[in-house]
Write a protein that holds these residues in place. Structure first.
Motif, PDB file in Angstrom:
ATOM      1  N   MET A 315       0.819  -1.205   0.000  1.00 56.18           N
ATOM      2  CA  MET A 315       0.000   0.000   0.000  1.00 56.18           C
ATOM      3  C   MET A 315       0.854   1.257   0.000  1.00 56.18           C
ATOM      4  SD  MET A 315      -2.978  -0.972   2.742  1.00 56.18           S
ATOM      5  CE  MET A 315      -2.579  -2.559   3.447  1.00 56.18           C
ATOM      6  N   GLU A 316       0.411   2.210  -0.803  1.00 55.31           N
ATOM      7  CA  GLU A 316       1.007   3.531  -0.788  1.00 55.31           C
ATOM      8  C   GLU A 316       0.459   4.309   0.414  1.00 55.31           C
ATOM      9  OE1 GLU A 316       3.343   4.536  -2.794  1.00 55.31           O
ATOM     10  OE2 GLU A 316       3.287   2.670  -3.973  1.00 55.31           O
ATOM     11  N   PRO A 317       1.147   5.361   0.861  1.00 55.03           N
ATOM     12  CA  PRO A 317       0.643   6.147   1.999  1.00 55.03           C
ATOM     13  C   PRO A 317      -0.788   6.626   1.808  1.00 55.03           C
ATOM     14  CG  PRO A 317       2.917   6.732   1.553  1.00 55.03           C
ATOM     15  CD  PRO A 317       2.484   5.800   0.438  1.00 55.03           C
ATOM     16  N   TRP A 318      -1.115   7.079   0.585  1.00 59.16           N
ATOM     17  CA  TRP A 318      -2.474   7.575   0.363  1.00 59.16           C
ATOM     18  C   TRP A 318      -3.502   6.457   0.481  1.00 59.16           C
ATOM     19  CZ3 TRP A 318      -5.690   5.741  -3.420  1.00 59.16           C
ATOM     20  CH2 TRP A 318      -5.106   5.012  -4.472  1.00 59.16           C
ATOM     21  N   GLN A 319      -3.115   5.228   0.072  1.00 61.56           N
ATOM     22  CA  GLN A 319      -4.027   4.091   0.212  1.00 61.56           C
ATOM     23  C   GLN A 319      -4.254   3.743   1.685  1.00 61.56           C
ATOM     24  OE1 GLN A 319      -1.660   1.506  -2.403  1.00 61.56           O
ATOM     25  NE2 GLN A 319      -3.487   1.263  -3.708  1.00 61.56           N
ATOM     26  N   ARG A 320      -3.186   3.810   2.473  1.00 64.15           N
ATOM     27  CA  ARG A 320      -3.335   3.540   3.898  1.00 64.15           C
ATOM     28  C   ARG A 320      -4.251   4.570   4.560  1.00 64.15           C
ATOM     29  NH1 ARG A 320       2.299   2.185   3.511  1.00 64.15           N
ATOM     30  NH2 ARG A 320       2.903   4.193   4.412  1.00 64.15           N
ATOM     31  N   ALA A 321      -4.110   5.839   4.125  1.00 71.21           N
ATOM     32  CA  ALA A 321      -4.956   6.889   4.688  1.00 71.21           C
ATOM     33  C   ALA A 321      -6.421   6.656   4.344  1.00 71.21           C
ATOM     34  CB  ALA A 321      -4.502   8.260   4.183  1.00 71.21           C
ATOM     35  N   VAL A 322      -6.696   6.289   3.095  1.00 71.21           N
ATOM     36  CA  VAL A 322      -8.078   6.023   2.672  1.00 71.21           C
ATOM     37  C   VAL A 322      -8.655   4.843   3.435  1.00 71.21           C
ATOM     38  CG1 VAL A 322      -9.514   5.240   0.751  1.00 71.21           C
ATOM     39  CG2 VAL A 322      -7.827   7.052   0.387  1.00 71.21           C
ATOM     40  N   LEU A 323      -7.889   3.750   3.509  1.00 72.50           N
ATOM     41  CA  LEU A 323      -8.386   2.538   4.166  1.00 72.50           C
ATOM     42  C   LEU A 323      -8.594   2.762   5.663  1.00 72.50           C
ATOM     43  CD1 LEU A 323      -6.311  -0.241   2.356  1.00 72.50           C
ATOM     44  CD2 LEU A 323      -8.798   0.046   2.330  1.00 72.50           C
ATOM     45  N   TRP A 324      -7.698   3.515   6.299  1.00 64.87           N
ATOM     46  CA  TRP A 324      -7.846   3.742   7.741  1.00 64.87           C
ATOM     47  C   TRP A 324      -9.098   4.568   8.043  1.00 64.87           C
ATOM     48  CZ3 TRP A 324      -5.803   1.048  11.379  1.00 64.87           C
ATOM     49  CH2 TRP A 324      -5.854   1.484  12.705  1.00 64.87           C
ATOM     50  N   THR A 325      -9.362   5.573   7.216  1.00 65.68           N
ATOM     51  CA  THR A 325     -10.580   6.371   7.398  1.00 65.68           C
ATOM     52  C   THR A 325     -11.815   5.514   7.155  1.00 65.68           C
ATOM     53  OG1 THR A 325      -9.408   8.357   6.655  1.00 65.68           O
ATOM     54  CG2 THR A 325     -11.813   8.444   6.661  1.00 65.68           C
ATOM     55  N   TYR A 326     -11.755   4.689   6.112  1.00 68.61           N
ATOM     56  CA  TYR A 326     -12.867   3.788   5.817  1.00 68.61           C
ATOM     57  C   TYR A 326     -13.120   2.821   6.980  1.00 68.61           C
ATOM     58  CZ  TYR A 326     -15.155  -0.376   3.924  1.00 68.61           C
ATOM     59  OH  TYR A 326     -15.982  -1.455   3.733  1.00 68.61           O
ATOM     60  N   LEU A 327     -12.057   2.247   7.530  1.00 65.71           N
ATOM     61  CA  LEU A 327     -12.206   1.298   8.632  1.00 65.71           C
ATOM     62  C   LEU A 327     -12.706   1.991   9.905  1.00 65.71           C
ATOM     63  CD1 LEU A 327      -9.005  -0.892   8.114  1.00 65.71           C
ATOM     64  CD2 LEU A 327     -11.375  -1.519   7.614  1.00 65.71           C
ATOM     65  N   SER A 328     -12.283   3.237  10.101  1.00 63.65           N
ATOM     66  CA  SER A 328     -12.777   3.991  11.265  1.00 63.65           C
ATOM     67  C   SER A 328     -14.278   4.211  11.150  1.00 63.65           C
ATOM     68  CB  SER A 328     -12.046   5.337  11.366  1.00 63.65           C
ATOM     69  OG  SER A 328     -10.674   5.148  11.613  1.00 63.65           O
ATOM     70  N   ASP A 329     -14.729   4.576   9.953  1.00 64.75           N
ATOM     71  CA  ASP A 329     -16.161   4.763   9.742  1.00 64.75           C
ATOM     72  C   ASP A 329     -16.923   3.453   9.932  1.00 64.75           C
ATOM     73  OD1 ASP A 329     -15.542   7.338   9.172  1.00 64.75           O
ATOM     74  OD2 ASP A 329     -16.482   7.384   7.181  1.00 64.75           O
ATOM     75  N   THR A 330     -16.387   2.378   9.380  1.00 63.81           N
ATOM     76  CA  THR A 330     -17.045   1.078   9.507  1.00 63.81           C
ATOM     77  C   THR A 330     -17.159   0.667  10.968  1.00 63.81           C
ATOM     78  OG1 THR A 330     -16.200   0.375   7.351  1.00 63.81           O
ATOM     79  CG2 THR A 330     -16.946  -1.351   8.843  1.00 63.81           C
ATOM     80  N   GLU A 331     -16.121   0.956  11.749  1.00 67.56           N
ATOM     81  CA  GLU A 331     -16.155   0.627  13.171  1.00 67.56           C
ATOM     82  C   GLU A 331     -17.282   1.367  13.889  1.00 67.56           C
ATOM     83  OE1 GLU A 331     -12.794   1.146  16.443  1.00 67.56           O
ATOM     84  OE2 GLU A 331     -12.334  -0.409  14.967  1.00 67.56           O
ATOM     85  N   HIS A 332     -17.455   2.637  13.575  1.00 69.10           N
ATOM     86  CA  HIS A 332     -18.547   3.418  14.187  1.00 69.10           C
ATOM     87  C   HIS A 332     -19.906   2.873  13.760  1.00 69.10           C
ATOM     88  CE1 HIS A 332     -15.435   6.546  15.022  1.00 69.10           C
ATOM     89  NE2 HIS A 332     -16.212   6.761  16.059  1.00 69.10           N
ATOM     90  N   LYS A 333     -20.021   2.502  12.507  1.00 69.96           N
ATOM     91  CA  LYS A 333     -21.298   1.968  12.016  1.00 69.96           C
ATOM     92  C   LYS A 333     -21.647   0.646  12.709  1.00 69.96           C
ATOM     93  CE  LYS A 333     -20.704   4.037   7.419  1.00 69.96           C
ATOM     94  NZ  LYS A 333     -20.487   3.768   5.966  1.00 69.96           N
ATOM     95  N   LEU A 334     -20.689  -0.266  12.775  1.00 72.05           N
ATOM     96  CA  LEU A 334     -20.944  -1.570  13.385  1.00 72.05           C
ATOM     97  C   LEU A 334     -21.166  -1.455  14.888  1.00 72.05           C
ATOM     98  CD1 LEU A 334     -18.349  -3.806  11.479  1.00 72.05           C
ATOM     99  CD2 LEU A 334     -20.803  -3.568  11.048  1.00 72.05           C
ATOM    100  N   ALA A 335     -20.579  -0.414  15.514  1.00 74.73           N
ATOM    101  CA  ALA A 335     -20.733  -0.239  16.962  1.00 74.73           C
ATOM    102  C   ALA A 335     -22.182   0.012  17.360  1.00 74.73           C
ATOM    103  CB  ALA A 335     -19.844   0.905  17.449  1.00 74.73           C
ATOM    104  N   THR A 336     -22.996   0.488  16.418  1.00 74.87           N
ATOM    105  CA  THR A 336     -24.408   0.735  16.744  1.00 74.87           C
ATOM    106  C   THR A 336     -25.147  -0.567  17.055  1.00 74.87           C
ATOM    107  OG1 THR A 336     -25.061   0.636  14.401  1.00 74.87           O
ATOM    108  CG2 THR A 336     -24.471   2.799  15.294  1.00 74.87           C
ATOM    109  N   PHE A 337     -24.581  -1.699  16.633  1.00 74.41           N
ATOM    110  CA  PHE A 337     -25.212  -2.998  16.879  1.00 74.41           C
ATOM    111  C   PHE A 337     -24.656  -3.707  18.112  1.00 74.41           C
ATOM    112  CE2 PHE A 337     -25.535  -2.909  12.068  1.00 74.41           C
ATOM    113  CZ  PHE A 337     -26.900  -2.674  12.037  1.00 74.41           C
ATOM    114  N   LYS A 338     -23.627  -3.116  18.748  1.00 68.55           N
ATOM    115  CA  LYS A 338     -22.895  -3.837  19.791  1.00 68.55           C
ATOM    116  C   LYS A 338     -23.797  -4.277  20.943  1.00 68.55           C
ATOM    117  CE  LYS A 338     -18.897  -5.157  21.652  1.00 68.55           C
ATOM    118  NZ  LYS A 338     -19.335  -5.652  22.953  1.00 68.55           N
ATOM    119  N   GLY A 339     -24.638  -3.367  21.449  1.00 69.28           N
ATOM    120  CA  GLY A 339     -25.476  -3.694  22.598  1.00 69.28           C
ATOM    121  C   GLY A 339     -26.407  -4.858  22.335  1.00 69.28           C
TER     122      GLY A 339
END
Length: 464
Positions: A315-339
């Motif tokens: 991965m290039e630095p820009w790809q890592r930045a895109v993927l990390w932001t995407y994964l951060s968003d996905t984590e917040h979305k999935l967290a709504t189901f945690k309870g």
């Protein structure tokens, strides 16, 4: 001593006032019981033979939360009830009546018509001023009330055959409430309760699970009319309740997703520092989210394949930045189901470890699905009495108990095989650790206690 349960942060949960001791005198005109409940204990087991007032003791505890159930307190024969709390507050309730006889209390022989009862509440504590409140009330004639109930029930069952039975029963309950005035008794009796006492009682959360837990007539408490739910079993009602909760979780997830998607471009442009995240961190986070997505797929909340992406080997630095932001968003979305995921997973784990030749699955539209070991769908009403009791009890504890509440469980052993009774406290501990509540368990069965016998308080006759 048995291991004590604690909250996940290492401290005992303390929501409002934590009950530490209950003492009742002259219960049924003859028993004095004391139940110590140290603040760092998650549960206490109350054991004793029939007729010593275990259920009445639970009724009295449940009655003191706001709004106070005056009718319940009036109709339990006792002299004093003393409740001590972790903040050193003490609530004492004195019940004085014209029919009270310490040496004789026979509900079949005493005439309760015209009985006057004085209830006196006294709240004390080292950091509060003494609060005193008293109310004089008239008790119903229990035998007359029973006769009237039987008359109204017979009328509901035999008359107006063209009217659906559930509507006739609903009207019967309205007539009975109108006849007894029970709906307004608490309002009238507690109108002048001092604000300090009212605030204290409002800080006590209690959830009761009684011996009638399979009856399906509690639907109005959930905002449904009796006529719509009278024909449903409690298992079917809880299945509908779970479907509603799953739907609510999906709505919350959708709102969170829309907000994150709306702001994604701005956050991506500001995430240049994320290019320093290692490829291993990205892959580990992605794998963890895939496992969570798999679990959510098992309860039909997400499509496991909907968010699959291909991560480049390098991965290039820009790809890592895109993927990390995407994964951060996905984590917040999935967290709504945690309870709901944690509760549903524990529900399935407990129930499927108990049921033979069948399993419980979760369905987004119907809540519960019951499948045989040959994958044939079964009707929920085909569950045995013991299986229904197990499912209803576990679901109620997982989904209906507020965090920090005191749960009063009466006779959890009803219809349960001895092996299930032996596993009850273990299941209760798992659920309490997740939901965070304390409980008082009243039982006739020594099998319930098992290795937790040191948490058992034995109730019996006092010396005459």
């Amino acid at each position: 001593m048995a291991e004590r349960l604690r909250a996940t942060d290492g401290r005992m949960m303390d929501s409002g006032h934590v009950l530490t001791d209950v003492t009742v005198t002259d219960l049924l005109g003859r028993f004095t019981h004391r139940v110590g409940f140290p603040a760092d204990d998650e549960f206490v087991i109350v054991h004793g033979p029939n007729g010593v007032g275990k259920t009445m003791l639970l009724d009295l505890i449940s009655a003191i939360v706001w709004p106070v159930d005056i009718a319940k307190i009036m109709n339990v024969p006792f002299r004093t009830l003393r409740l001590a709390f972790s903040d050193d507050s003490v609530l004492t309730i004195d019940r004085a009546s014209t029919d009270f006889d310490r040496n004789r209390y026979d509900l079949d022989q005493e005439d309760h018509r015209g009985v006057t009862i004085r209830l006196t509440f006294v709240l004390t504590g080292p950091h509060r001023r003494r609060v005193h409140w008293s109310s004089v009330l008239q008790r119903h004639d229990d035998r007359s009330l029973t006769r009237d109930s039987e008359t109204l029930l017979f009328s509901a069952l035999s008359e107006r055959a063209h009217v659906p039975l559930d509507r006739r029963l609903e009207q019967m309950l309205r007539n009975l409430n109108a006849h007894t005035g029970s709906d307004s008794l608490t309002d009238k009796a507690t109108r002048d309760v001092p604000p300090d006492l009212r605030e204290f009682l409002a800080g006590i959360a209690v959830h009761s699970i009684d011996t009638h837990r399979l009856l399906g007539l509690s639907a109005p408490d959930a905002g449904r009319s009796l006529s719509k739910a009278a024909s449903l079993t409690k298992v079917e009602q809880f299945a509908q309740d779970l479907a509603r909760r799953l739907g609510d979780a999906l709505v919350t997830n959708s709102r969170t997703s829309q907000e994150l998607d709306r702001t994604y471009p701005q956050r991506l442009l500001a995430s240049s520092a994320a290019g320093n995240i290692s490829e291993q961190e990205i892959r580990s986070r992605y794998d963890a989210q895939n496992e969570l997505r798999r679990r959510l797929g098992d309860i039909s909340l997400v499509d496991e394949d909907s968010s699959v992406i291909v991560i480049p080997k390098r991965m290039e630095p820009w790809q890592r930045a895109v993927l990390w932001t995407y994964l951060s968003d996905t984590e917040h979305k999935l967290a709504t189901f945690k309870g709901i995921l944690d509760r549903v997973s524990l529900l399935q784990s407990i129930i499927n470890s108990r049921f033979l030749f069948k399993r419980l699955e979760i369905d987004r539209e119907r809540g519960f699905r019951l499948l045989s070991d040959e994958d044939q769908e079964l009707d929920l009403t085909s569950l045995s009495s013991g299986e229904q009791h197990e499912l209803v009890l576990v679901y109620d504890l997982l989904f209906n108990v507020p965090t920090g509440a005191l749960v009063l469980i009466d006779e959890p052993e009803i219809s349960l095989h001895v092996s299930w009774q032996k596993g009850f406290i273990g299941d209760l501990r798992k659920i309490a650790s997740l939901v965070r509540f304390r409980s008082v368990v009243a039982t006739h069965s020594p099998q319930i206690a098992g290795r937790w016998a040191d948490r058992m308080v034995v109730l019996g006759p006092t010396a005459e």
